[in-house]
Design a protein around this motif. Structure first.
Motif, PDB file in Angstrom:
ATOM      1  N   ASP A 291      38.858   2.201  41.957  1.00  0.00           N
ATOM      2  CA  ASP A 291      39.868   2.769  42.841  1.00  0.00           C
ATOM      3  C   ASP A 291      39.582   4.236  43.160  1.00  0.00           C
ATOM      4  O   ASP A 291      40.122   4.770  44.131  1.00  0.00           O
ATOM      5  N   TYR A 292      38.749   4.893  42.362  1.00  0.00           N
ATOM      6  CA  TYR A 292      38.475   6.306  42.668  1.00  0.00           C
ATOM      7  C   TYR A 292      37.030   6.723  42.446  1.00  0.00           C
ATOM      8  O   TYR A 292      36.670   7.866  42.705  1.00  0.00           O
ATOM      9  N   ASN A 293      36.151   5.826  41.988  1.00  0.00           N
ATOM     10  CA  ASN A 293      34.744   6.200  41.911  1.00  0.00           C
ATOM     11  C   ASN A 293      34.148   6.188  43.326  1.00  0.00           C
ATOM     12  O   ASN A 293      34.869   6.070  44.319  1.00  0.00           O
ATOM     13  N   GLU A 294      32.847   6.298  43.426  1.00  0.00           N
ATOM     14  CA  GLU A 294      32.204   6.349  44.755  1.00  0.00           C
ATOM     15  C   GLU A 294      32.588   5.171  45.641  1.00  0.00           C
ATOM     16  O   GLU A 294      32.780   5.325  46.848  1.00  0.00           O
ATOM     17  N   ALA A 295      32.676   3.985  45.044  1.00  0.00           N
ATOM     18  CA  ALA A 295      32.994   2.790  45.828  1.00  0.00           C
ATOM     19  C   ALA A 295      34.394   2.873  46.401  1.00  0.00           C
ATOM     20  O   ALA A 295      34.631   2.605  47.584  1.00  0.00           O
ATOM     21  N   GLY A 296      35.358   3.270  45.562  1.00  0.00           N
ATOM     22  CA  GLY A 296      36.732   3.357  46.024  1.00  0.00           C
ATOM     23  C   GLY A 296      36.933   4.411  47.086  1.00  0.00           C
ATOM     24  O   GLY A 296      37.755   4.269  47.994  1.00  0.00           O
ATOM     25  N   GLN A 297      36.180   5.480  47.004  1.00  0.00           N
ATOM     26  CA  GLN A 297      36.304   6.556  47.972  1.00  0.00           C
ATOM     27  C   GLN A 297      35.573   6.268  49.278  1.00  0.00           C
ATOM     28  O   GLN A 297      36.003   6.720  50.341  1.00  0.00           O
TER      29      GLN A 297
END
Length: 537
Positions: A291-297
């Protein structure tokens, strides 16, 4: 860039309770409610509109108000009515990638789905159809309650601009539900906020009618949605609307018998230009902090929220990660759960071959197969020691720590839509003759995925439909796309491509073409006489 998720904390069903009296019969299934709120009392506060919107989003993640085993749909178990889980069953378990060991679960409904022997009484079909119609009903009531007339009567005119965005998001979530119903069942009961309260049994809309409605609805709300990749995490923006349209256009020949690959490319280009980028590591899309690592961002366009504290549920990633734990391996802690379910999920041989037949190197990072000490063939579905297992999803963060606080449940959001799919859709639409894209750019996009995976790169000569259907499996397996993909390529029914346990046979058999669409659930038809059964059932 998406802001850090605050909205996720509002994913609870308090907001949903107020809708029950208005929604009861629109569902073609009866909701349960012991504590109804009066709408006027609830909407006296301006904050209530945000809470009510959160309730519509929450319907994608939760099933009830009193814990993960509760269900707000009368007579339907939580395990067979969670939106993402049942969608995953119907798209992936029914196809060539995954198999479930405990076939008696859900009264044999799981067995029927993975062996392609389902009927209109299957509880998983009932669960998804009813849950999707619940999204429709919740949206309709929210739109009625947030009309300009109602806002003015409650003295909320000053917040009307903010409500306009909320209404657009709600309409998008309704369109998403109708999109999935169109794809899976080919029809649905059609009800909107414009139907008078008390008119509950909507007329039946077929695929062409649903396609037209969803297309026009998503285009109509585009200007009111937040810009691409600019909303709070897990809230819909323009890119989510574009994604649904792109996927509809990619599958338009299946849905309405028309070639719309040029339109697909138009919306793929919009998404690609919308500020998204691939995460540097493939695995980041499937970790507890996605939800907030590179993927989530940057890469995940729209997730289904899963949280071990706030939104405990028996949803897709809780099922997948616990199911990935092998019967022989003792790898629960490595996956971030306490015990797991001892070999509940394994892969079919045809999926394993896509990584092991030499088309990609063994170093391809999308290959998370565990093969040691195991045989690839699954002769007995109930033998949990046979067949390979995978570890694609984990309840582990980038830093290696376990996600959440209750490790039977997980913190890993389910990536319903992500940029990698857009790259592959772009490539397929180009190969199928769409205008607005180039073969050279398509190769660049596919190679971006393969370079990230430490795989071999391709040339334009390699970019064929046969390559793409396998590459989609390598990149997007267990993400809820496979049945739809196989149907689009003419490989789901018929005998051109058989997989283990297709049609209930260990080696697979040809399927009748009527199985490209699921039957209408018998209970929903009984509740709404406007609904008719699909051919062949």
């Amino acid at each position: 860039m998406k802001t850090k998720n605050i909205f996720k904390l509002l994913f609870f069903f308090f907001g949903i309770l107020i809708f029950f009296s208005a929604c009861t019969n629109e569902l073609d299934v009866t909701p349960k409610d012991d504590d109804e709120f009066l709408s006027e009392d609830f909407y006296a506060s301006t904050d209530s509109y945000r809470q009510a919107l959160a309730g519509i989003y929450g319907n994608l993640s939760l099933t009830g108000t009193t814990g993960p085993a509760s269900s707000n749909l009368q007579g339907i178990d939580a395990g067979t009515s969670q939106y993402g889980r049942t969608l995953w069953y119907l798209q992936d378990l029914a196809a060539d990638e995954v198999i479930w060991s405990y076939e008696n679960d859900e009264g044999g409904a799981v067995k029927a789905i993975q062996r392609n022997t389902w009927s209109s009484s299957n509880t998983i079909l009932l669960g998804f159809f009813s849950r999707a119609m619940f999204s429709v009903a919740l949206t309709n009531d929210f739109l009625r309650q947030s009309s300009e007339e109602n806002l003015a009567s409650r003295g909320h005119s000053a917040i009307s601009s903010e409500i306009k965005t909320y209404r657009a998001e709600a309409r998008l979530l309704r369109a998403l539900a109708y999109y999935h119903l169109m794809d899976l069942f080919g029809k649905a009961a059609f009800v909107t906020e414009n139907d008078p309260i008390g008119v509950y049994q909507g007329p039946e809309y077929n695929r062409e009618q649903l396609f037209t409605f969803i297309e026009s609805e998503l285009k109509a709300i585009e200007g009111d949605l937040v810009g691409a990749n600019q909303n709070e995490y897990a809230r819909a923006d323009k890119a989510v609307a574009w994604m649904i349209l792109a996927k509809m256009y990619l599958n338009a020949e299946v849905y309405i018998g028309q070639n719309k690959y040029t339109e697909c490319l138009t919306y793929c280009n919009k998404i690609i230009g919308g500020g998204f980028s691939l995460a540097s590591n493939y695995s980041y899309n499937f970790l507890a902090d996605n939800d907030y690592n590179e993927a989530g961002q940057n890469e995940i366009i729209f997730p289904l929220v899963v949280d071990s504290k706030v939104t405990q549920n028996w949803g897709p990633t809780t099922v997948i990660i616990n199911g990935e734990v092998g019967s022989l391996e003792g790898n629960a802690v490595a996956l971030g759960v306490d015990n797991g379910w001892g070999g509940a999920l394994r892969v079919r041989k045809q999926f394993a071959d896509k990584f092991l037949n030499g088309d990609v190197p063994l170093t391809d990072k999308r290959n998370t197969l565990t093969t040691e000490g195991r045989e690839v063939e699954i002769i007995d579905v109930g033998d949990r020691d046979s067949g390979y297992i995978i570890s694609k999803y984990k309840n582990i963060g980038v830093d290696g720590s376990r996600g959440g606080v209750h490790f039977e449940f997980v913190n890993t959001d389910f990536p319903l839509f992500r940029l990698a799919d857009v790259y592959l859709m772009y490539a397929e639409a180009v190969v199928r003759g769409g205008s607005g894209g180039t073969m050279g750019e398509a190769v660049v996009y596919v190679n971006a995925l393969r370079n990230r995976a430490n795989s071999t790169t391709i040339t334009s000569n390699d970019l064929t439909l046969n390559f793409l259907i396998d590459e989609r499996s390598r990149e997007l397996h267990w993400e809820g796309h496979r049945r739809q993909d196989l149907i689009r390529f003419g490989l789901f029914t018929g005998g051109n491509y058989n997989w283990a346990w297709k049609g209930g046979s260990p080696n697979g058999i040809a399927l009748s073409s009527h199985l490209d669409i699921y039957p209408m659930p018998a209970n929903n038809m009984a509740a709404n006489p406007n609904l008719t059964q699909n051919p062949g059932y």
